[in-house]
Write an enzyme that holds these catalytic residues in place. Structure first.
Site, short mmCIF file in Angstrom:
data_model
loop_
_atom_site.label_atom_id
_atom_site.label_comp_id
_atom_site.label_asym_id
_atom_site.label_seq_id
_atom_site.Cartn_x
_atom_site.Cartn_y
_atom_site.Cartn_z
N ASN A 1 -1.59 3.90 2.59
CA ASN A 1 -2.45 4.81 3.34
C ASN A 1 -1.66 6.10 3.52
O ASN A 1 -0.75 6.17 4.32
CB ASN A 1 -2.80 4.16 4.69
N LYS B 1 -2.51 8.89 4.71
CA LYS B 1 -2.89 9.66 5.91
C LYS B 1 -3.03 11.14 5.54
O LYS B 1 -3.45 11.46 4.43
CB LYS B 1 -1.89 9.41 7.04
N HIS C 1 -9.65 2.84 11.10
CA HIS C 1 -8.23 2.96 11.38
C HIS C 1 -8.05 3.41 12.82
O HIS C 1 -8.81 4.24 13.33
CB HIS C 1 -7.60 3.97 10.41
N GLU D 1 -6.14 5.41 14.20
CA GLU D 1 -6.00 6.86 14.42
C GLU D 1 -7.37 7.54 14.44
O GLU D 1 -7.59 8.51 15.15
CB GLU D 1 -5.10 7.45 13.33
N GLU E 1 -3.81 -4.01 12.54
CA GLU E 1 -2.75 -3.05 12.78
C GLU E 1 -2.59 -2.83 14.27
O GLU E 1 -3.37 -2.09 14.89
CB GLU E 1 -3.09 -1.71 12.11
N GLY F 1 3.50 3.59 12.80
CA GLY F 1 4.33 4.79 12.73
C GLY F 1 5.41 4.85 13.79
O GLY F 1 6.05 5.86 13.98
N SER G 1 4.41 -0.20 10.47
CA SER G 1 5.85 -0.19 10.17
C SER G 1 6.29 -1.30 9.20
O SER G 1 7.38 -1.86 9.32
CB SER G 1 6.67 -0.26 11.46
#
Ligand code: PGA
Length: 678
Positions: free
Chosen positions: A434, A436, A521, A523, A593, A599, A639
């Site tokens: 991904n 991003k 996701h 985010e 996730e 991250g 991660s």
């Protein structure tokens, strides 16, 4: 075992006495009338070769090396030998077959019996060769083969150069020749009968001493034959006749209380003259010390003269029987030192005492003393040079074989576990990147290219997908081999088309060549307020346009700390994707996730991840049934990197990863993909 022991023993005793074996071969050739056709070098080579063959066959059959071939060779060998000894037993052309050299003497009948037993053993091994137990594995047996051949050939050559290490003959060091000639009291004497042929009035008739007729019979002929064998002393044909005087000096030599040197050469014309300088020096020393020195030979005058011309010999020459000389020492010429009829020392012509050693009276010299016949020491040498290395080799080989066996067993167990695992995880394994909001178009295309090339060169063990920003999709699609790397978007609109400035529809994504889309996701949920409602629409549109959906779910740190993770994840799935039909569900890949791990460098432990993925699978099972749940690919994200991927992927419910930061470098990404290979 019987074959092995007999072959090893008989091969060895012959190998360490190559000249003795050669003499025996020559006896056979003579009995067959072939001696003149076979040169000496050939009979010597045959002697070394035959002994080595016998020894090697014995060792190989003992170790069950090349079992089938060796047992055939042994059978062929024994068949020939048995036929040969049958002929010996019937025709009696040679008294002693010589199969054990001088170590053990057998009569021809005993030899025949021995060979019949060995032949039976040979037939048995030939019939059931694979019943023999291997002591050494196939891959290492070449070491034993070469070592055995080398050892026995070197032993033969060494014995030929020096003297046989074991002397089984009646003239060995320490033996008293006079004693060897004695008839023990009460020993059986041989019997002879003489037949006389006489004639009277034209008639001939045979008589013995018992019925010898009167003088009217005329003597024609007489014949004496041995009717009964008697005791034959070990030494029965030792005599020394001085050539010059014609005198028999046997008694004189044997009874000399002091030392006598005898240079022994059955045939001076065949004697090795390389070391004549040493011989002459010993002769000079003997002269100065008043020690008699004779050369015993069975050669004729011309051969003696040739030797004198060649070496300048000044010593006296005497005649002795050829066979006796060959028996005394296995070297032509060889030197023996006698004292009072006892053999004090013996030297091959290659090993003669050197002039500088002869610096005192012989009484004070080492050479004048009988060396200790250290049989245990000699046996120890054989053990150290042959048996010990072979033993160590066998031991190392067995340890190696066992370790191989254990390794194989372990591998098998591992394979079993992994096939079990595989069976559990028949669903597709995936590593998805991904990107991003990273990479401009050029960098993105370059990275995609690099990933594509790397994976084409080293095929992955899992499905690989890269999910890129919208603007990359069309260009990246051009550089990817869709068989190796799949392509996906990171989002798509919740509307089909129309006046939605800035949005990109599922259809548009599909038209770039992409096959996947990430939806939900964290985010997007967090920063763009995506709700279960919008995600439901997006998913339906994506599926409708033929895209596969990587649907994300996961809890925040606070939710986990409040132990609400299951609840949160279940709600996320239920409200956005559990409305799908089982058919539609086939195109869903789930990605768990935990937001606190994305991250942040904080990975969920593999147990935490496994626990959650198992839970997700259980709720999928509740909704769609166990079978569908078993077929659903569920990824872990947050991660995930090369260093922890293997541990995470080893868990039964984790089917791969959704990778953010570590997917931006081809090498890092490849490291994670390769975790499926370990
Ligand atoms: P990360 O991101 O691997 O950088 O933690 C994962 C993701 O957001 O998909």
């Amino acid at each position: 075992m019987v074959l092995a022991v007999t072959f090893i023993f008989s091969g060895y005793v012959k190998a360490i006495d190559p000249l003795g074996t050669q003499y025996k071969i020559q006896d056979y050739l003579q009995a067959l009338g072939l001696q003149s056709f076979v040169p000496d070098w050939l009979s010597l080579l045959t002697s070394i070769g035959l002994a080595a063959l016998e020894f090697c066959l014995g060792v190989f059959i003992l170790f069950a090396i090349q079992r089938r071939l060796i047992s055939k060779l042994i059978l062929a060998f024994m068949s020939i030998m048995t036929l040969l000894t049958l002929w010996l037993a019937l025709a009696n052309p040679i008294k002693d077959c010589g199969c054990f050299g001088d170590a053990v003497h057998l009569t021809n009948l005993q030899t025949l019996l021995k060979n019949i037993i060995l032949l039976l053993c040979a037939i048995t091994t030939w019939k059931w060769p694979l019943r023999m137990i291997r002591f050494i594995s196939k891959s290492n047996q070449w070491i034993a083969i070469n070592f055995t051949i080398l050892y026995i050939l070197i032993s033969s050559i060494y014995s030929l150069y020096k003297l046989p290490p074991f002397d089984f003959r009646p003239y060995h060091i320490g033996a008293n020749i006079k004693k060897g000639m004695e008839m023990p009291a009460g020993a059986k004497m041989p019997r002879f009968t003489t037949t006389f042929t006489l004639e009277k009035n034209g008639k001939t008739k045979d008589f013995t001493l018992d019925n010898y007729p009167d003088s009217t019979w005329k003597f024609i002929n007489s014949k004496t034959v041995q009717t009964e064998e008697g005791y034959v002393p070990p030494i029965h044909d030792f005599s020394i006749q001085d050539i010059k005087s014609g005198e028999d000096i046997t008694q004189k030599v044997l009874s000399d209380k002091d030392y006598t040197f005898l240079l022994v050469s059955p045939h001076l014309d065949q004697a090795d003259d390389t070391n004549f300088g040493d011989i002459d020096q010993i002769y000079e020393y003997a002269q100065s010390e008043h020690i008699p020195f004779y050369c015993l030979t069975a050669s004729d005058e011309s051969a003696i003269q040739r030797w004198i011309d060649l070496t300048g010999a000044e010593y006296s020459f005497c005649t002795t029987d050829e066979t006796t000389l060959k028996t005394i020492i296995r070297s032509n010429p060889g030197l023996i030192l006698l004292k009072n009829g006892t053999v004090i020392n013996k030297w091959s012509h290659n090993d003669l005492p050197k002039g500088k050693e002869l610096n005192a009276h012989i009484n004070q010299l080492e050479i004048g003393k009988t060396p200790i016949n250290n049989i245990p020491g000699k046996i120890l040498k054989i053990i150290l040079w042959f048996i010990l290395p072979l033993f160590i080799l066998t031991l190392a080989d067995r340890i190696w074989a066992w370790s191989q066996w254990f390794r194989k067993k372990k591998r098998k167990r591992k394979e079993n576990i992994s096939t079990l695992k595989k069976e559990n995880k028949m669903r597709k394994k995936i590593v998805a990147g991904n990107w991003k909001m990273n990479m401009n178009l050029q960098d993105g295309v370059a990275l995609a290219k690099e990933i594509n090339e790397t994976l084409k060169a080293d095929k992955p063990n899992c499905g690989v997908i890269i999910c890129t920003p919208f603007i990359h999709l069309a260009s990246v699609a051009q550089v990817l081999d869709s068989e190796v790397v799949g392509l996906g978007a990171e989002n798509c609109a919740d509307k089909e088309k129309g006046a939605y400035t800035g949005e990109v529809s599922a259809e548009m994504v599909k038209s770039t060549g992409a096959q996947y889309v990430i939806l939900g996701h964290s985010e997007r949920r967090q920063y763009y307020n995506e709700t279960a409602e919008t995600l439901k629409d997006k998913t339906l549109l994506a599926l409708k346009n033929g895209l596969k959906v990587i649907f994300c779910c996961g809890e925040t740190l606070e939710e986990r700390e409040a132990n609400k993770q299951n609840e949160v994840v279940k709600a996320e799935l239920k409200d956005a994707v559990f409305n799908l039909t089982a058919e539609e569900w086939k195109n869903i890949i789930l990605a768990y996730e935990p937001i606190w791990a994305i991250g942040t460098g904080k990975t969920a432990t593999s147990d935490q991840a496994e626990e959650m993925l198992a839970y997700i699978r259980s709720i999928v099972a509740d909704k769609y049934g166990k079978e569908v749940a078993e077929d659903t690919t569920i990824l872990y994200g947050g991660s995930c990197k090369a260093s922890n991927a293997q541990e995470l992927f080893s868990k039964p419910d984790i089917d791969g990863g959704l990778i953010g930061g570590a997917s931006l470098k081809a090498a890092d990404f490849k490291g994670i993909i390769d975790a499926w290979k370990k």
